[in-house]
Scaffold this motif. Structure first.
Motif, short mmCIF file in Angstrom:
data_model
loop_
_atom_site.label_atom_id
_atom_site.label_comp_id
_atom_site.label_asym_id
_atom_site.label_seq_id
_atom_site.Cartn_x
_atom_site.Cartn_y
_atom_site.Cartn_z
N GLN A 143 -12.71 -24.01 -18.16
CA GLN A 143 -12.38 -22.85 -17.73
C GLN A 143 -13.08 -21.87 -16.34
OE1 GLN A 143 -11.17 -19.91 -21.16
NE2 GLN A 143 -9.95 -20.30 -21.60
N GLU A 144 -14.13 -21.58 -16.59
CA GLU A 144 -14.72 -20.97 -15.17
C GLU A 144 -14.49 -21.43 -14.22
OE1 GLU A 144 -16.39 -17.89 -15.30
OE2 GLU A 144 -15.00 -17.36 -16.64
N ASP A 145 -14.94 -23.36 -14.48
CA ASP A 145 -15.11 -23.67 -13.22
C ASP A 145 -13.31 -24.24 -12.70
OD1 ASP A 145 -17.54 -25.14 -14.00
OD2 ASP A 145 -17.30 -26.25 -14.37
N GLU A 146 -12.32 -23.86 -13.13
CA GLU A 146 -11.10 -24.28 -12.90
C GLU A 146 -10.53 -22.78 -12.59
OE1 GLU A 146 -7.44 -25.93 -12.49
OE2 GLU A 146 -9.29 -26.02 -13.40
N ARG A 147 -11.60 -21.81 -12.46
CA ARG A 147 -11.46 -20.31 -12.12
C ARG A 147 -11.55 -20.81 -10.79
NH1 ARG A 147 -12.58 -18.27 -17.88
NH2 ARG A 147 -10.15 -17.32 -18.29
N LYS A 148 -13.25 -21.01 -10.78
CA LYS A 148 -13.69 -20.82 -9.54
C LYS A 148 -12.84 -22.02 -8.54
CE LYS A 148 -18.12 -20.76 -11.53
NZ LYS A 148 -19.94 -21.54 -12.01
N ARG A 149 -12.05 -23.29 -9.09
CA ARG A 149 -11.83 -24.15 -7.92
C ARG A 149 -10.33 -23.18 -8.00
NH1 ARG A 149 -7.06 -26.87 -7.78
NH2 ARG A 149 -7.42 -26.10 -9.50
N ILE A 150 -9.91 -22.37 -7.92
CA ILE A 150 -8.82 -21.56 -8.32
C ILE A 150 -8.83 -20.89 -6.68
CG2 ILE A 150 -6.40 -20.53 -8.90
CD1 ILE A 150 -6.64 -21.93 -11.47
N SER A 151 -10.14 -20.30 -6.89
CA SER A 151 -10.41 -18.79 -6.55
C SER A 151 -10.34 -19.08 -5.03
CB SER A 151 -11.63 -18.11 -6.92
OG SER A 151 -12.46 -17.48 -5.83
N ARG A 152 -11.34 -20.30 -4.89
CA ARG A 152 -11.79 -21.13 -3.32
C ARG A 152 -10.53 -21.86 -2.81
NH1 ARG A 152 -15.82 -24.22 -6.67
NH2 ARG A 152 -14.51 -26.11 -6.81
N GLU A 153 -9.40 -22.38 -3.62
CA GLU A 153 -7.94 -22.10 -3.33
C GLU A 153 -7.33 -21.58 -2.40
OE1 GLU A 153 -6.96 -25.44 -2.93
OE2 GLU A 153 -7.56 -26.94 -3.35
N LEU A 154 -7.68 -21.10 -3.56
CA LEU A 154 -6.74 -19.28 -3.27
C LEU A 154 -7.79 -18.45 -1.31
CD1 LEU A 154 -6.04 -17.28 -6.05
CD2 LEU A 154 -4.60 -18.56 -4.63
N HIS A 155 -9.19 -18.73 -1.46
CA HIS A 155 -9.43 -17.52 -0.24
C HIS A 155 -9.24 -18.84 0.92
CE1 HIS A 155 -13.12 -17.24 2.12
NE2 HIS A 155 -13.52 -16.29 1.59
N ILE A 201 -0.77 -26.02 -5.78
CA ILE A 201 -1.35 -24.98 -6.66
C ILE A 201 -1.18 -24.93 -8.02
CG2 ILE A 201 -3.19 -23.70 -7.01
CD1 ILE A 201 -3.55 -22.63 -3.98
N SER A 202 0.74 -25.23 -7.56
CA SER A 202 1.44 -25.25 -8.75
C SER A 202 1.76 -25.92 -9.04
CB SER A 202 2.78 -24.18 -8.46
OG SER A 202 4.09 -24.36 -9.06
N VAL A 203 1.33 -27.30 -8.50
CA VAL A 203 2.18 -28.36 -9.57
C VAL A 203 0.44 -28.40 -10.00
CG1 VAL A 203 1.90 -31.10 -8.84
CG2 VAL A 203 3.49 -29.98 -7.52
N GLU A 204 -0.99 -28.51 -9.40
CA GLU A 204 -1.55 -28.71 -10.38
C GLU A 204 -2.00 -28.12 -11.15
OE1 GLU A 204 -5.89 -28.44 -8.19
OE2 GLU A 204 -4.57 -29.84 -6.34
N LEU A 205 -1.98 -26.98 -11.84
CA LEU A 205 -1.86 -25.80 -12.81
C LEU A 205 -1.24 -26.59 -13.80
CD1 LEU A 205 -2.41 -22.44 -11.40
CD2 LEU A 205 -4.26 -23.59 -12.61
N ARG A 206 0.67 -26.64 -13.05
CA ARG A 206 1.59 -27.12 -14.16
C ARG A 206 2.54 -27.40 -13.70
NH1 ARG A 206 2.39 -28.96 -20.30
NH2 ARG A 206 4.26 -28.70 -20.28
N PRO A 207 2.44 -28.88 -13.30
CA PRO A 207 3.79 -29.48 -12.58
C PRO A 207 5.62 -28.65 -13.63
CG PRO A 207 3.25 -31.21 -13.70
CD PRO A 207 2.53 -30.10 -14.18
N SER A 208 5.84 -28.43 -13.00
CA SER A 208 7.50 -27.94 -13.59
C SER A 208 8.32 -29.48 -13.26
CB SER A 208 8.30 -27.72 -12.60
OG SER A 208 8.82 -28.18 -11.13
N SER A 209 8.21 -30.64 -13.11
CA SER A 209 8.83 -31.63 -13.65
C SER A 209 8.61 -32.14 -14.54
CB SER A 209 8.59 -32.93 -12.39
OG SER A 209 7.14 -33.01 -12.30
#
Length: 346
Positions: A143-155, A201-209
């Motif tokens: 979870q922490e690794d995923e939060r760091k990755r998302i944080s980097r993507e956002l920044h 980012i949305s697709v990586e988190l959970r693809p709607s398809s």
């Protein structure tokens, strides 16, 4: 002679007083003798129990593919060598407990075997607690690794694009009319990039398809994204067509395949990876294979190792069996087998 008599006496005491359950069985699996420790399973009704087969009280053994099964029972398989395994026995009070078992033939002429059982309930509880603690630790790290990755993507992507758009918009009020159109187009371009970043980012988190169209469509979209953004070709083959499975199964299979392909991107040093997803009737088969650099199975995995751990945990959660084979310099193969429920139910 005295020493031999003493040995016989000690063995008799061991047989009578040991906490280990001991059964002597004939070729039919019928109980010939048993010690008093077996009373917790069968009680003290000697004649009734001596006339009963041991399997009347056995709930099954554990093997590599089943937690509890009667397939390949050692009592009737003709095994003569010494074997160790785990089985479950029903006690007098109706509860079922796990035992470590040792089974071997003692008297080949009369075909007499011995089965020794030791209750491992406490050991299993301890293992479950330790496994749960380890699993919780791995989940928190993931979870922490995923939060760091998302944080980097956002920044690095989202916030940077927003700042660029903000600068462009602020300049609008200082521009002469003839330059305003060009700057507007630049702002539109930046907005489009922003939307693409958010969508990725949305697709990586959970693809709607995955929810709307199913596993096959989600995988095809993901592999197209991989090819476009990472330059890797995913050679995909499947026969499931529009078949839908339980949400838990689709999610687990998608994540396992996704993680496997990303591992190939990061570590395999290849341009292509083969992925197959086949319905074999009684089971689903997933294979992800590359011919990259591979790794030594006996050494620590590259990276944190959480990806491989997560794949095994996801597979276990849906009742699947996953195997990972890799040879340094020859590539890696990940195979998953998921038994399907009877009657075609997925």
């Amino acid at each position: 002679m005295t020493r031999q008599k003493d040995l016989v006496q000690y063995l008799q005491l061991l047989y009578e007083q040991s906490n280990e359950i001991i059964f002597f069985l004939d070729r039919e699996g019928e109980i010939v003798y048993r010690n008093s420790a077996s009373y917790e399973i069968m009680g003290e009704d000697v004649q009734h129990q001596l006339d009963s087969a041991l399997c009347h009280h056995c709930e099954g053994l554990t093997d590599e593919n089943h937690l509890v099964t009667c397939e390949g029972c050692y009592l009737y398989s003709g095994v003569s060598d010494k074997v160790d395994f785990q089985l479950f026995m029903k006690l007098q009070d109706g509860t079922v407990k796990p035992y470590s078992a040792n089974y071997q033939t003692l008297d080949y002429e009369n075909d007499i075997r011995v089965l020794r059982l030791n209750n491992i309930s406490n050991q299993m509880k301890t293992q479950q607690v330790l496994h749960q603690k380890m699993l919780t630790k791995h989940i928190m790290e993931a979870q922490e690794d995923e939060r760091k990755r998302i944080s980097r993507e956002l920044h690095d992507s989202i916030i940077q694009n927003i700042l660029n758009i903000l600068v462009e918009v602020r300049l609008f009020k200082y521009l002469p009319p003839e330059e305003l159109s060009e700057k507007t187009e630049q702002a539109e371009y930046l907005l489009n990039n922003l939307m693409k970043s958010i969508r990725n980012i949305s697709v990586e988190l959970r693809p709607s398809s995955l929810d709307d169209l199913g596993l096959l469509s989600a995988l095809r979209s993901h592999f197209k994204y991989i090819g476009k953004n990472y330059g890797m070709a995913v050679l995909f083959e499947s026969n499931i067509e529009d078949t839908r499975f339980d949400t838990e199964i689709e999610t687990a299979l998608y994540r396992i395949i996704q993680e496997s392909v990303f591992n190939a991107i990061k570590y395999a040093d290849v341009d292509t990876v083969d992925v197959t997803l086949m319905d074999r009737g009684e089971y689903l088969e997933v294979i992800i294979e590359d011919e990259g650099v591979g790794f030594d199975m006996h050494s620590s995995p590259r990276g944190s190792g959480l990806g491989l751990f997560g794949m095994r945990e996801r597979a276990e959660a849906i009742g699947a069996n996953v195997s990972i084979k890799s040879v340094a310099g020859k590539g890696t193969k990940i195979a998953l087998i998921l038994p399907l429920k009877k009657g075609g139910e997925k």
